[in-house]
Design an enzyme around this catalytic site. Structure first.
Site, PDB file in Angstrom:
ATOM      1  N   GLY A 232       0.749  -1.246   0.000  1.00  0.00           N
ATOM      2  CA  GLY A 232       0.000   0.000   0.000  1.00  0.00           C
ATOM      3  C   GLY A 232       0.777   1.293   0.000  1.00  0.00           C
ATOM      4  O   GLY A 232       0.238   2.336  -0.358  1.00  0.00           O
ATOM      5  N   GLU A 272       3.659  -6.625   1.911  1.00  0.00           N
ATOM      6  CA  GLU A 272       3.664  -6.906   0.465  1.00  0.00           C
ATOM      7  C   GLU A 272       3.732  -5.641  -0.376  1.00  0.00           C
ATOM      8  O   GLU A 272       2.773  -5.295  -1.069  1.00  0.00           O
ATOM      9  CB  GLU A 272       2.375  -7.650   0.089  1.00  0.00           C
ATOM     10  CG  GLU A 272       2.224  -8.999   0.714  1.00  0.00           C
ATOM     11  CD  GLU A 272       0.781  -9.504   0.664  1.00  0.00           C
ATOM     12  OE1 GLU A 272      -0.146  -8.705   0.401  1.00  0.00           O
ATOM     13  OE2 GLU A 272       0.597 -10.696   0.894  1.00  0.00           O
ATOM     14  N   GLY A 274       4.279  -3.301  -3.461  1.00  0.00           N
ATOM     15  CA  GLY A 274       4.387  -3.468  -4.916  1.00  0.00           C
ATOM     16  C   GLY A 274       4.852  -2.160  -5.526  1.00  0.00           C
ATOM     17  O   GLY A 274       6.019  -1.964  -5.862  1.00  0.00           O
ATOM     18  N   ARG A 275       3.907  -1.211  -5.598  1.00  0.00           N
ATOM     19  CA  ARG A 275       4.174   0.093  -6.211  1.00  0.00           C
ATOM     20  C   ARG A 275       5.412   0.762  -5.626  1.00  0.00           C
ATOM     21  O   ARG A 275       6.253   1.287  -6.366  1.00  0.00           O
ATOM     22  CB  ARG A 275       2.942   0.971  -5.952  1.00  0.00           C
ATOM     23  CG  ARG A 275       2.972   2.314  -6.635  1.00  0.00           C
ATOM     24  CD  ARG A 275       1.835   3.212  -6.116  1.00  0.00           C
ATOM     25  NE  ARG A 275       0.582   2.545  -5.926  1.00  0.00           N
ATOM     26  CZ  ARG A 275      -0.404   2.479  -6.826  1.00  0.00           C
ATOM     27  NH1 ARG A 275      -0.279   3.091  -7.972  1.00  0.00           N
ATOM     28  NH2 ARG A 275      -1.522   1.828  -6.550  1.00  0.00           N
ATOM     29  N   TYR A 316      -7.994   5.988 -13.339  1.00  0.00           N
ATOM     30  CA  TYR A 316      -7.984   6.598 -12.001  1.00  0.00           C
ATOM     31  C   TYR A 316      -7.755   8.114 -12.031  1.00  0.00           C
ATOM     32  O   TYR A 316      -7.577   8.718 -10.975  1.00  0.00           O
ATOM     33  CB  TYR A 316      -6.853   5.992 -11.137  1.00  0.00           C
ATOM     34  CG  TYR A 316      -6.660   4.505 -11.259  1.00  0.00           C
ATOM     35  CD1 TYR A 316      -7.670   3.628 -10.891  1.00  0.00           C
ATOM     36  CD2 TYR A 316      -5.459   3.968 -11.726  1.00  0.00           C
ATOM     37  CE1 TYR A 316      -7.489   2.260 -10.991  1.00  0.00           C
ATOM     38  CE2 TYR A 316      -5.271   2.598 -11.826  1.00  0.00           C
ATOM     39  CZ  TYR A 316      -6.288   1.753 -11.460  1.00  0.00           C
ATOM     40  OH  TYR A 316      -6.107   0.407 -11.560  1.00  0.00           O
ATOM     41  N   CYS A 343      -7.945   5.540 -30.860  1.00  0.00           N
ATOM     42  CA  CYS A 343      -9.136   6.094 -31.492  1.00  0.00           C
ATOM     43  C   CYS A 343     -10.224   6.324 -30.466  1.00  0.00           C
ATOM     44  O   CYS A 343     -11.276   5.679 -30.480  1.00  0.00           O
ATOM     45  CB  CYS A 343      -9.605   5.184 -32.617  1.00  0.00           C
ATOM     46  SG  CYS A 343      -8.461   5.271 -33.972  1.00  0.00           S
ATOM     47  N   GLU A 344      -9.931   7.122 -29.511  1.00  0.00           N
ATOM     48  CA  GLU A 344     -10.896   7.632 -28.550  1.00  0.00           C
ATOM     49  C   GLU A 344     -10.210   8.774 -27.818  1.00  0.00           C
ATOM     50  O   GLU A 344      -9.038   9.047 -28.063  1.00  0.00           O
ATOM     51  CB  GLU A 344     -11.362   6.561 -27.584  1.00  0.00           C
ATOM     52  CG  GLU A 344     -10.291   5.954 -26.724  1.00  0.00           C
ATOM     53  CD  GLU A 344     -10.925   4.997 -25.747  1.00  0.00           C
ATOM     54  OE1 GLU A 344     -11.316   5.482 -24.683  1.00  0.00           O
ATOM     55  OE2 GLU A 344     -11.046   3.796 -26.062  1.00  0.00           O
TER      56      GLU A 344
HETATM   57  N1  LLP Z   1      -1.102  -7.132  -1.533  1.00  0.00           N
HETATM   58  C1  LLP Z   1      -2.355  -7.260  -1.988  1.00  0.00           C
HETATM   59  C2  LLP Z   1      -3.197  -8.319  -1.450  1.00  0.00           C
HETATM   60  C3  LLP Z   1      -2.850  -6.382  -2.958  1.00  0.00           C
HETATM   61  O1  LLP Z   1      -4.093  -6.512  -3.378  1.00  0.00           O
HETATM   62  C4  LLP Z   1      -2.004  -5.371  -3.472  1.00  0.00           C
HETATM   63  C5  LLP Z   1      -2.473  -4.462  -4.513  1.00  0.00           C
HETATM   64  C6  LLP Z   1      -0.682  -5.300  -2.979  1.00  0.00           C
HETATM   65  C7  LLP Z   1      -0.273  -6.191  -2.007  1.00  0.00           C
HETATM   66  C8  LLP Z   1       0.298  -4.277  -3.474  1.00  0.00           C
HETATM   67  O2  LLP Z   1      -0.131  -2.995  -3.230  1.00  0.00           O
HETATM   68  P1  LLP Z   1       0.844  -1.762  -3.523  1.00  0.00           P
HETATM   69  O3  LLP Z   1       2.004  -1.831  -2.545  1.00  0.00           O
HETATM   70  O4  LLP Z   1       1.300  -1.861  -4.916  1.00  0.00           O
HETATM   71  O5  LLP Z   1      -0.011  -0.582  -3.272  1.00  0.00           O
HETATM   72  N2  LLP Z   1      -3.860  -1.127 -10.608  1.00  0.00           N
HETATM   73  C9  LLP Z   1      -3.869  -0.202  -9.490  1.00  0.00           C
HETATM   74  C10 LLP Z   1      -3.327  -0.816  -8.234  1.00  0.00           C
HETATM   75  C11 LLP Z   1      -4.100  -2.000  -7.737  1.00  0.00           C
HETATM   76  C12 LLP Z   1      -3.500  -2.580  -6.502  1.00  0.00           C
HETATM   77  C13 LLP Z   1      -4.184  -3.832  -6.121  1.00  0.00           C
HETATM   78  N3  LLP Z   1      -3.632  -4.526  -5.026  1.00  0.00           N
HETATM   79  C14 LLP Z   1      -3.074   1.044  -9.866  1.00  0.00           C
HETATM   80  O6  LLP Z   1      -2.583   1.133 -10.999  1.00  0.00           O
HETATM   81  O7  LLP Z   1      -2.970   1.978  -9.077  1.00  0.00           O
END
Ligand code: LLP
Length: 419
Positions: A232, A272, A274-275, A316, A343-344
């Protein structure tokens, strides 16, 4: 955009390198910095006293997975496909954690047969699917902690009204069912949402898990040995975003967990990200193809990608910082809207500053596109998905994902002979 602030860790490609990469590999192209990726992964691993699982949904380019793993991260996979990507990158199944809501029996069977290290169970149906499989790895129950993370509603997951995980009131029943089936249930998980600029929501999610863990011990004698607070942490997409530092973020969450547990339980802690691991390590390079002034006076700058390589502005309303590489030398700038080639109305970046005199052939790089871009890319308008170039720590540039070829784009076609 103005120069980066001292605490701004975003990757920016130099003017020379941008031109060189565009000339050698074409555009649109994703460019990733190995150095920044390694730095961010190792900061998480040092700051978090437990399992740091890189959420591969943010970027599952095999080289990215390999780098995260080599820095000490395990890999969070949300489907059989993401697990296959991690295995392809050379990550052992034992170091993968299987996520996902509504996992199919096929996915679960594949994961168990491969020897996946943990499975995070999302619903009662998954418990019943898992009971047929063995040997089962450590299981965690995903809980919806009822926390509103105050982020974009499309990336909020922990609130009470959510499709993810077990409602708090159902957790005891789920624990009881797992025990009845003799399953290796080890603990609890939650994920409250994404692009959180401070630790508040994740602390609230962690506190709910802790309360629950303490209650499960008292009322059912269930001992939580694993507690995972999900991902998150947000990133700097524009100069205005100020995410807290990784170290402060981890410290606040760990303190909240330890305070809440009062020494009654001592679970392994999981997180966890990610981003926050990969977004700032990446940029996207585009070439300007046209500059035109609409009847109402708005200046449109058309680039050679768009919705298909970055759907985030459309989904978003996401904003980004841009760095221009213009052939004209002037310093004057004016307000333009950057649009894609679909094309949009695929407005990418409305009302941004661009140099006066911008022309076809000039380049622009978009910062912080390392997460949720290449993985969310599509073939809309039959555009091939971009290549990804890795800038190695010693400065070498290597293609780690080739630009999609038309041949492979059409391999799924099958026209009946009598059509
Ligand atoms: N763990 C779980 C169970 C998750 O559902 C997610 C993200 C993460 C970890 C990683 O979250 P992060 O650290 O990346 O915030 N497509 C969207 C983001 C969707 C995230 C979904 N779950 C975007 O482009 O902003």
């Amino acid at each position: 955009m103005s120069p980066l602030a001292a605490n701004d860790t975003r990757f920016v490609v130099s003017d020379d390198l941008a031109r060189d990469l565009a000339a050698r590999f074409g555009t649109p192209t994703y460019v990733l910095s190995e150095r920044i990726l390694r730095e961010r992964a190792s900061r998480f691993v040092s700051a978090w006293p437990g399992d740091v699982s890189f959420a591969s949904k943010a970027n599952n380019t095999w080289s990215v997975l390999k780098i995260a793993f080599s820095e000490g991260c395990s890999i969070d996979v949300a489907s059989e496909g993401e697990l296959r990507a991690a295995l392809g990158a050379g990550v052992p199944a034992q170091a993968c954690r299987l996520h996902g809501n509504n996992k199919s029996l096929q996915e679960l069977t594949f994961a168990v047969n491969q020897g996946v290290g943990k499975i995070i169970v999302d619903c009662f149906e998954e418990i019943e699917r898992l009971k047929e499989l063995s040997p089962l790895p450590v299981l965690l129950l995903r809980v919806a902690p009822g926390v509103d993370p105050k982020t974009h509603h499309k990336i909020s997951t922990g609130q009470a009204d959510t499709k993810f995980g077990f409602a708090v009131r159902d957790v005891e029943k789920a624990v009881a069912r797992c025990r009845e089936l003799g399953m290796p249930l080890a603990g609890l998980h939650c994920h409250v949402g994404s692009q959180l600029l401070d630790a508040e929501a994740q602390v609230a999610g962690a506190e709910t898990l802790v309360e629950l863990a303490v209650r499960l011990k008292k009322e059912m004698g269930f001992v939580t040995t694993h507690l995972n607070v999900g991902g998150g942490l947000g990133v700097r997409y524009t100069n205005g975003d100020e995410p807290v530092a990784i170290e402060d973020y981890c410290r606040d969450i760990v303190n909240a967990i330890r305070t809440g547990l009062k020494g009654e339980l001592d679970p392994e802690l999981g997180m966890e990200p990610g981003r926050s691991l990969v977004a700032e390590a990446g940029v996207t390079l585009y070439t300007v193809g046209a500059v035109k002034t609409a009847a109402n006076g708005r200046v449109y700058v058309a680039v050679d990608g768009g919705l298909s390589d970055n759907p985030r502005p459309a989904l978003y309303g996401s904003k980004y910082d841009l760095v221009w590489h213009a052939s004209s030398q002037g310093t004057a700038s004016h307000t333009v809207t950057v649009s894609g080639k679909h094309c949009e109305t695929d407005t990418l970046f409305p009302d941004v500053q661009a140099p006066v005199g911008l022309q076809a052939g000039d380049l622009v790089q978009i910062l912080s596109t390392g997460a949720y871009n290449s993985v969310m890319a599509s073939n809309y308008n039959a555009l091939p998905r971009p290549a990804t170039i890795l800038v190695r720590e010693d400065g070498r540039t290597q293609v780690v994902q080739v630009r999609e070829q038309y041949e492979s784009m059409f391999v799924r076609e099958s026209v009946p002979e009598d059509l």
